[in-house]
Enzyme design. Sequence first.
Site, PDB file in Angstrom:
ATOM      1  N   TYR A 172      15.024  30.631   5.456  1.00  0.00           N
ATOM      2  CA  TYR A 172      13.806  31.238   6.055  1.00  0.00           C
ATOM      3  C   TYR A 172      13.792  31.594   7.437  1.00  0.00           C
ATOM      4  CZ  TYR A 172      11.225  30.291   1.589  1.00  0.00           C
ATOM      5  OH  TYR A 172      10.800  30.068   0.325  1.00  0.00           O
ATOM      6  N   LYS A 228       0.868  -1.252  -0.145  1.00  0.00           N
ATOM      7  CA  LYS A 228       0.108  -0.127   0.027  1.00  0.00           C
ATOM      8  C   LYS A 228       0.813   1.381   0.050  1.00  0.00           C
ATOM      9  CE  LYS A 228      -0.184  -0.466   4.877  1.00  0.00           C
ATOM     10  NZ  LYS A 228      -1.039  -1.165   6.219  1.00  0.00           N
TER      11      LYS A 228
END
Length: 358
Positions: A260, A50
């Site tokens: 940042y 999955k």
Amino acid sequence: MDRRQTFLMTSTPEAPPPTHRLRVDEEALAANWRHLDAMSGSASAGAAVKADCYGLGVDACVPVLQEAGAGAFFVAHWSEVAAVLDHVEPGRVAVLHGPMSDADVRFALETRVPPVINSLSQARRWNEAGGGTCHLMLDTGINRLGVTPSELSDPAIEALEVDIFMSHLACADEDSAMNKRQMDAFRAASGQVRAERFSLSNSAGIALGADYHFDMTRPGLALYGGVPRAEFAGKIRQVAHLEAAIIQVRTLQAGESVGYNAQFTAETPMRIGTVSLGYADGFLRACGPGNHLLYGEVILPLLGKVSMDMVVVDLSQAPETGEGDWLEVPFDLPNAAQQSSVSQYELLTVIGPRLRNC
Ligand SMILES: *Cc1c(COP(=O)(O)O)cnc(C)c1O
């Protein structure tokens, strides 16, 4: 409505070589499956594939797992079926979420991929469509999906043609009394259900011993290099290798900052490298502070915040590096999880599709 337009009359040329990549170590993946299969004793190991093989890519992993010997492949969603069917015959794929709608049932019948039935309503939906072979999930205490033990005597359940009868452990990665309670409940229920095969354990459950193995185990995490219990340490190999290139080298002056919010400020002049990897690739902000990338054996500390497409490293210890040199993310999962406080499962499944496609 299909809103795609054709801006190119010919097909787009193949993309130039990328500046970052996910390398799947196929030998390690096959060895991990064989190890888990051997640890499963007389049971055989399937494979949870999955979430695009936990972020590593169905196309890269499923053929390797199949060749190693895996005979059953578990996905969560119907949307995940097509990619697996490129490699595996339909009867060997199972959809864990089961049929939620008539559209799901139609898709299951057309593809001949059996669902895992998780509730009386799913059982009725499947029976009414004349579904045929399916799998059945029993809830033994995790309380997510699955019928209750008392529902096993319902006519809708008794009418099912069950291939794999399964349950799922909640605490297999711990030495919890709940493991045995779930195993006992599953064993008791097994006497009540006609099924071809019985299956309880995920990766961690395999280490709990023969009582937990039944006919089939369903490892996921450990196939891809995760170590959910100490028993696997030193035996499960790293499968995912994340690599990214330096795309610019700069020199910081004392007092200049990086990234940042200017979270790192240089105290002395220093040589730094901007690297083509960011949180959009699954290298989360939690992986930044205090961690490093590797140039061969040389440790390159990360500086400042992780950006969407870039991180910055201190190149002081590797003066020979330049643009285009490749760095590796230390991605030994138990260590990386400890360093970042992000779980091994999450570190894998957040790997960005941008990396998988190169
Ligand atoms: C995801 C999943 C697995 C695999 O679990 P791991 O802990 O990754 O080994 C097995 N069974 C079911 C039902 C699952 O949902």
